[in-house]
Design a protein around this motif. Sequence first.
Motif, PDB file in Angstrom:
ATOM      1  N   GLN A  43       0.828  -1.204   0.000  1.00 47.67           N
ATOM      2  CA  GLN A  43       0.000   0.000   0.000  1.00 47.67           C
ATOM      3  C   GLN A  43       0.864   1.257   0.000  1.00 47.67           C
ATOM      4  O   GLN A  43       0.532   2.255  -0.646  1.00 47.67           O
ATOM      5  CB  GLN A  43      -0.947  -0.009   1.200  1.00 47.67           C
ATOM      6  N   LYS A 101      -5.541  -0.194  -4.448  1.00 49.43           N
ATOM      7  CA  LYS A 101      -5.448   0.521  -3.184  1.00 49.43           C
ATOM      8  C   LYS A 101      -6.556   0.057  -2.239  1.00 49.43           C
ATOM      9  O   LYS A 101      -7.710  -0.090  -2.661  1.00 49.43           O
ATOM     10  CB  LYS A 101      -5.606   2.027  -3.402  1.00 49.43           C
ATOM     11  N   ALA A 102      -6.189  -0.150  -0.982  1.00 43.40           N
ATOM     12  CA  ALA A 102      -7.197  -0.394   0.042  1.00 43.40           C
ATOM     13  C   ALA A 102      -7.940   0.914   0.304  1.00 43.40           C
ATOM     14  O   ALA A 102      -7.453   1.998  -0.054  1.00 43.40           O
ATOM     15  CB  ALA A 102      -6.536  -0.905   1.319  1.00 43.40           C
ATOM     16  N   PRO A 103      -9.120   0.848   0.919  1.00 41.80           N
ATOM     17  CA  PRO A 103      -9.888   2.075   1.152  1.00 41.80           C
ATOM     18  C   PRO A 103      -9.099   3.169   1.871  1.00 41.80           C
ATOM     19  O   PRO A 103      -9.221   4.351   1.526  1.00 41.80           O
ATOM     20  CB  PRO A 103     -11.073   1.588   1.993  1.00 41.80           C
ATOM     21  N   GLY A 104      -8.287   2.790   2.856  1.00 43.43           N
ATOM     22  CA  GLY A 104      -7.524   3.799   3.594  1.00 43.43           C
ATOM     23  C   GLY A 104      -6.525   4.520   2.719  1.00 43.43           C
ATOM     24  O   GLY A 104      -6.391   5.752   2.773  1.00 43.43           O
ATOM     25  N   PHE A 106      -6.651   4.723  -0.565  1.00 45.46           N
ATOM     26  CA  PHE A 106      -7.426   5.457  -1.572  1.00 45.46           C
ATOM     27  C   PHE A 106      -7.893   6.805  -1.024  1.00 45.46           C
ATOM     28  O   PHE A 106      -7.773   7.838  -1.687  1.00 45.46           O
ATOM     29  CB  PHE A 106      -8.626   4.618  -1.994  1.00 45.46           C
ATOM     30  N   ALA A 107      -8.412   6.797   0.199  1.00 41.62           N
ATOM     31  CA  ALA A 107      -8.908   8.035   0.809  1.00 41.62           C
ATOM     32  C   ALA A 107      -7.782   9.048   0.992  1.00 41.62           C
ATOM     33  O   ALA A 107      -7.942  10.240   0.693  1.00 41.62           O
ATOM     34  CB  ALA A 107      -9.581   7.729   2.143  1.00 41.62           C
ATOM     35  N   SER A 207      -5.537   0.634   8.461  1.00 40.32           N
ATOM     36  CA  SER A 207      -5.922  -0.145   7.288  1.00 40.32           C
ATOM     37  C   SER A 207      -4.961  -1.317   7.087  1.00 40.32           C
ATOM     38  O   SER A 207      -5.383  -2.450   6.813  1.00 40.32           O
ATOM     39  CB  SER A 207      -5.944   0.747   6.047  1.00 40.32           C
ATOM     40  N   GLU A 212      -7.140  -4.329   5.375  1.00 42.48           N
ATOM     41  CA  GLU A 212      -8.438  -3.793   4.944  1.00 42.48           C
ATOM     42  C   GLU A 212      -8.766  -4.131   3.497  1.00 42.48           C
ATOM     43  O   GLU A 212      -7.916  -4.030   2.602  1.00 42.48           O
ATOM     44  CB  GLU A 212      -8.435  -2.276   5.127  1.00 42.48           C
ATOM     45  N   GLU A 213      -9.992  -4.507   3.282  1.00 37.75           N
ATOM     46  CA  GLU A 213     -10.502  -4.776   1.938  1.00 37.75           C
ATOM     47  C   GLU A 213     -11.747  -3.945   1.689  1.00 37.75           C
ATOM     48  O   GLU A 213     -12.406  -3.494   2.627  1.00 37.75           O
ATOM     49  CB  GLU A 213     -10.844  -6.266   1.774  1.00 37.75           C
ATOM     50  N   TRP A 214     -12.072  -3.756   0.417  1.00 36.16           N
ATOM     51  CA  TRP A 214     -13.312  -3.083   0.076  1.00 36.16           C
ATOM     52  C   TRP A 214     -14.486  -3.974   0.467  1.00 36.16           C
ATOM     53  O   TRP A 214     -14.446  -5.191   0.269  1.00 36.16           O
ATOM     54  CB  TRP A 214     -13.366  -2.781  -1.421  1.00 36.16           C
TER      55      TRP A 214
END
Length: 216
Positions: A43, A101-104, A106-107, A207, A212-214
Amino acid sequence: MKFTDELWEAALPVYEKIENHPFNRELKKGILPVEKFKFYIFQDSLYLADFAKALATAGTKSGNSQELLDFLEFAQNAILVERALHISYFKEYDINFKGEKAPGCFAYTNYLLSVSAFESYEVAVAALLPCFWIYKKVGDYIYAHQSKPNPYQNWIDAYAGEEFGKSVEKALGICNQLAENASPATRAKMKEAYLTASKLEYVFWDSAYRLEEWPV
């Protein structure tokens, strides 16, 4: 009090949660599960590619050629670190992820890209600062309190190192100089951006620890 002292004080509760997060506590002791470190490194490689773009974009808004050069150098260093991850960590830990990208991540990256593109130079600099400053603080803390031998020694040494420290000091100096000449409204937006990015630093570590996954 320097403006960055105000920023640090405002975001101190967030930093303390980062320092005490299980990811960093376990990394400090050398007991962080390797799968979580591998997830983090992958990540981070995705993060750094966009961080470099945000740094370069922010630099184009600078008011003088020296700060433009500084931010282009920051961007270049981020790209070099991203490449080094592939050369060293990706091979050492047999990281062969092809995922997204994991959500974290990505954000965080989308926030920095958005701020660097659409906000003022001052606000962009403040938003980009936590990735310098918090990483240096965490690196120094872990270096001073780590268990040895530590399987993650190379990572610890990189962020506690003198070379990275020079970049951090340069970024802090630029932020303070900009704040001195900024209006109260701009300083307030700078503080808000710094706090948001600091929270996203926590999200990034969390994350990785949670793999972390979507959700869909």
